[in-house]
Design an enzyme around this catalytic site. Structure first.
Site, PDB file in Angstrom:
ATOM      1  N   TYR A 148       8.362  -7.539  -3.473  1.00 47.21           N
ATOM      2  CA  TYR A 148       8.734  -6.210  -3.154  1.00 47.21           C
ATOM      3  C   TYR A 148      10.142  -6.367  -2.796  1.00 47.21           C
ATOM      4  O   TYR A 148      11.117  -7.660  -2.946  1.00 47.21           O
ATOM      5  CB  TYR A 148       7.998  -6.184  -2.128  1.00 47.21           C
ATOM      6  CG  TYR A 148       7.570  -5.027  -1.263  1.00 47.21           C
ATOM      7  CD1 TYR A 148       7.100  -4.308  -1.896  1.00 47.21           C
ATOM      8  CD2 TYR A 148       8.106  -4.421  -0.303  1.00 47.21           C
ATOM      9  CE1 TYR A 148       6.692  -2.159  -1.468  1.00 47.21           C
ATOM     10  CE2 TYR A 148       7.819  -3.479   0.658  1.00 47.21           C
ATOM     11  CZ  TYR A 148       6.800  -1.842  -0.920  1.00 47.21           C
ATOM     12  OH  TYR A 148       6.157  -0.969  -0.199  1.00 47.21           O
ATOM     13  N   TRP A 183      12.401  -6.530  -0.734  1.00 47.48           N
ATOM     14  CA  TRP A 183      12.738  -7.321   0.772  1.00 47.48           C
ATOM     15  C   TRP A 183      13.543  -8.479   0.708  1.00 47.48           C
ATOM     16  O   TRP A 183      14.043  -8.900   2.033  1.00 47.48           O
ATOM     17  CB  TRP A 183      12.768  -6.631   1.791  1.00 47.48           C
ATOM     18  CG  TRP A 183      11.701  -5.324   2.309  1.00 47.48           C
ATOM     19  CD1 TRP A 183      10.570  -4.734   1.727  1.00 47.48           C
ATOM     20  CD2 TRP A 183      12.960  -4.478   2.498  1.00 47.48           C
ATOM     21  NE1 TRP A 183      11.024  -3.232   2.768  1.00 47.48           N
ATOM     22  CE2 TRP A 183      12.047  -3.473   2.535  1.00 47.48           C
ATOM     23  CE3 TRP A 183      14.595  -4.567   2.933  1.00 47.48           C
ATOM     24  CZ2 TRP A 183      12.902  -1.996   3.028  1.00 47.48           C
ATOM     25  CZ3 TRP A 183      14.831  -3.397   3.433  1.00 47.48           C
ATOM     26  CH2 TRP A 183      14.475  -1.778   3.766  1.00 47.48           C
TER      27      TRP A 183
END
Length: 753
Positions: free
Chosen positions: A108, A110
């Site tokens: 992901y 982030w």
């Protein structure tokens, strides 16, 4: 130490050591800096850091294979060379016996604001060069809209991020109808960093000018208090019904823009027919908003420049495509799409990089290598994939098959935060042969892995922080030495690539600093080509930051379409109020025009309350849950659940009590906050508390992770997106002595000779 520039997803900051303590302060140009920055100092030397490569004992001693021991077994600390040699052998085995589609690359975006040490870019680059892999598409945050909008309006980024800006709202908008709100806790966050949080000041400026804000949400805090917004709190999951009732009123009272519908929209006759009988009274009976209130609101929408916003939260629920599409249809009836500060926008206020003009030049970015195989799943269907290899499923008009995954490699993400129904996820993870995780701290994902490789935090390496809609590019200088034996993701993958025979192709012979200079070249050239000051990399690095020129705030694709200078890339070249293409898929859970569809799991006597599981205000997702701001938001070390007094009183619940939230999927404990800022019949528990089971035999999360309760089903067969925003629960006062929260401790670890 002199303060050095750095960047996080929730702000640009200066970092320095004072008397042995790391201190951070926001960038001086930021008018509304995020308090989440104060989570950062705890990241560097926290006891929950992963210090050395750690391997689950059963995997190390007995070899790879399915097991129910993940998350239950102690870890052995091993040397880097030993573990990388083992991993290289496992890659060769899986490729030889099962092929590259048996490798799933989970990631992901982030993990870091840095554009080079971007975990998603690094792992996908590595796995592509390794021969290919099964990857994911779309996001947990916006998966339903990411699939729907290209069908009905245009490419996702082109019709969301910069078509309506905060400056336009401040200058032009008369009414903002915000479905799901525009909570400042969400726009705090922007991938790549954000140097100026402009949202609050823009909304204040619009309010001072006389703009009216209308909030449609079960949560009062989804718009700032100072806007004096009209708060409408419908039954959760009924926004599309309210939108339909508003559309019917516009039609019945002749307030719709017939010319715009005729010249810029397709499918109006079908949508118009669908409104028959779905008037304000019909909508009121579903959503709980008074019919006369609905009619009065519709008239206001038609009386001036109106912007209809649909937050990401609305489409993170069953039938999540419908409120996005119905909101677009409502805006189309008003005829203002493409006007400054008017029309429709998805996601405004949900992320900090929405609502801003793009920079005039591109920012430094690590390019991906193409995946040589075409195996993929919608990101939220990972547990389905692991539990049902070889089974067929529908997605976006295709009939697809889940691959048989043997090796999962996760870098830069925490599925125990993102994913739903954690008991089901734990069973799914037990089906693979090997689960590898890069992690800086002992999250629940790391505790359920076979191999945990210690990764540096953003503070322990050099990088470039940037995003295409924020003007400031930041030289992210190293603030601290790596913790223990931690290495950055690129170094870990480079060492593994070397063992697999493609090390030079992965690194391209560059050091980290040489990679940063290489990435900067693209931005430097674009600046020079357009006649702007174009510092060399060395000049940029010495200065610590560089401000890029803004692009035009011109409304982008939708303004050009309105002006007649371009077609939309939809099936008709126009806005699709109905879609023959979607209708042809034959999905009863996503028909060919927008409509309200009833939930398949409504409240029951056993589960009478709606649970809203939204994003936290004290951290980004689950990141730095142990930080100062996150910890200050807990009570007794537990997450806080908000409950209305009318729901708390009959249950004997008082402010500060420990309560148990339970449904058929699981249970968790939380601390109660009794407040009238949530709708009756609704409780709100944010995501992000690290999953902490009461014991090996009791999966109750004692820390307050709502994903033990949420459903792991797709929004529809069109998008197969996440439905984690809404579920139903019972809440009861926890009468026994609450168990200790051990979320931020290391698992049992045994040093290995």
């Amino acid at each position: 130490m002199t303060a050095v520039p750095h960047s996080a997803h929730w702000g640009v900051f200066r970092a320095e050591w004072r008397e042995g303590e790391l201190q951070v302060r926001p960038h001086e140009a930021d008018p509304n800096p995020s308090p989440v920055l104060q989570n950062i100092p705890a990241a560097v030397r926290n006891p929950v850091r992963v210090a050395r490569p750690s391997v689950r004992r059963g995997w190390w001693e007995q070899g790879p294979g399915p097991t129910d021991r993940r998350g239950r077994e102690e870890f052995l600390e091993v040397g880097w060379d030993e573990v990388l040699d083992r991993l290289a052998a496992e890659f060769r085995r899986v490729h030889a016996e099962h092929g590259p589609t048996a490798v799933y690359g989970g990631s992901y975006g982030w993990a870091s604001a840095g554009r080079f040490h971007h975990a998603q870019g690094q792992i996908h680059r590595f796995l592509g060069l390794a021969g290919g892999y099964t990857q994911s598409v779309n996001t947990y945050s916006g998966g339903a809209a990411e699939v729907l909008l290209p069908h009905v309006l245009g490419p996702f980024d082109a019709v969301t991020r910069s078509v309506v800006t905060w400056d336009q709202i401040a200058a032009h908008t008369d009414t903002v109808l915000a479905f799901g709100g525009m909570a400042l806790k969400n726009s705090t966050v922007a991938a790549g960093g954000v140097s100026r949080h402009v949202e609050r000041d823009a909304m204040r400026a619009a309010h001072r000018r006389g703009a009216r804000f209308v909030l449609v949400s079960p949560l009062r805090q989804d718009l700032p208090d100072e806007l004096d917004a009209r708060w409408l709190a419908p039954e959760p999951g009924t926004d599309a019904a309210l939108m339909t009732g508003l559309a019917h009123t516009l039609l019945a009272e002749g307030l719709h823009d017939r010319e715009f519908l005729a010249t810029h929209c397709a499918g109006w006759p079908e949508y118009e027919r669908s409104l028959r009988g779905r008037d304000a009274e019909w909508a009121a009976g579903i959503c709980g908003i008074d019919a006369e209130e609905i009619r009065a609101l519709a008239r206001r929408l038609a009386a001036g420049r109106t912007l209809i916003t649909v937050s990401q939260s609305l489409q993170r629920a069953e039938h999540g495509e419908q409120p996005v599409w119905a909101g677009l249809a409502l805006a189309a009836m008003l005829g203002q799409i493409g006007l400054p500060g008017g029309g429709f926008v998805y996601g405004l206020g949900s992320l900090g990089h929405y609502g801003r003009p793009r920079n005039a030049v591109p920012v430094p970015t690590l390019s991906r290598r193409p995946n040589p195989v075409r195996s993929y799943i919608p990101v939220a269907r990972v547990a389905d994939m692991l539990l049902h290899p070889g089974e067929r499923y529908s997605y976006n008009g295709e009939d697809r098959t889940y691959p048989d995954i043997r090796l999962m490699y996760w870098c830069g993400g925490n599925p125990f935060h993102h994913h739903q129904d954690l008991a089901r996820l734990r069973r799914a993870l037990g089906r693979v042969d090997t689960f590898v995780v890069h992690e800086s701290v002992w999250t629940a994902t790391a505790r359920h892995a076979d191999v945990v490789l210690p990764a540096t935090t953003t503070l322990e390496r050099e990088d470039i922080g940037a995003h295409g809609t924020d003007p400031l590019v930041v030289a992210m200088k190293q603030v601290a030495e790596p913790y223990g034996e931690a290495r950055d993701d690129h170094a870990i993958l480079a060492a593994l690539a070397g063992r697999l025979g493609f090390g030079p192709r992965f690194t391209e012979g560059r050091t980290t600093r040489e990679w940063l200079a290489h990435l900067w070249e693209r931005t430097e050239k674009a600046l020079a080509d357009k006649g702007f000051p174009a510092p060399t990399f060395d000049e940029f690095w010495a200065a610590g930051e560089h401000e890029l020129p803004p692009g035009a705030d011109d409304g982008g694709l939708l303004a050009a379409f309105r002006a007649g200078t371009g077609r939309l890339p939809t099936e008709s070249g126009r806005i699709q109020l109905a879609s023959q293409r979607i209708a042809s898929f034959g999905y009863d859970d996503c028909p060919g025009h927008p409509q309200w569809l009833p939930p398949t799991e409504p409240p029951t006597p056993e589960q009478p309350l709606w649970l809203v599981s939204n994003q936290p205000s004290t951290r980004l997702h689950s990141q730095l849950d142990f930080g100062a701001t996150s910890a200050a938001g807990k009570v007794g070390g537990r997450e806080v659940v908000r409950i209305h007094p009318a729901d708390a009183a009959p249950r004997g619940i008082s402010d500060g009590d420990v309560v148990r939230l339970v449904n058929a999927r699981g249970a968790c404990l939380a601390a109660a906050r009794v407040t009238d800022e949530v709708r009756t019949g609704v409780v709100q528990l944010p995501t992000g508390a690290w999953y902490t089971p009461a014991s090996a035999d009791d999966p109750t999360c004692v820390h307050g992770n709502p994903n033990v309760l949420t459903r792991d089903v797709g929004t529809s067969r069109l998008a197969q997106a996440c439905t984690g925003q809404l579920t139903t629960v019972q809440v009861e006062r926890y009468a026994a002595e609450p168990p200790e929260v051990r979320a931020h401790r290391r698992p049992p670890i045994v040093p290995r000779a």
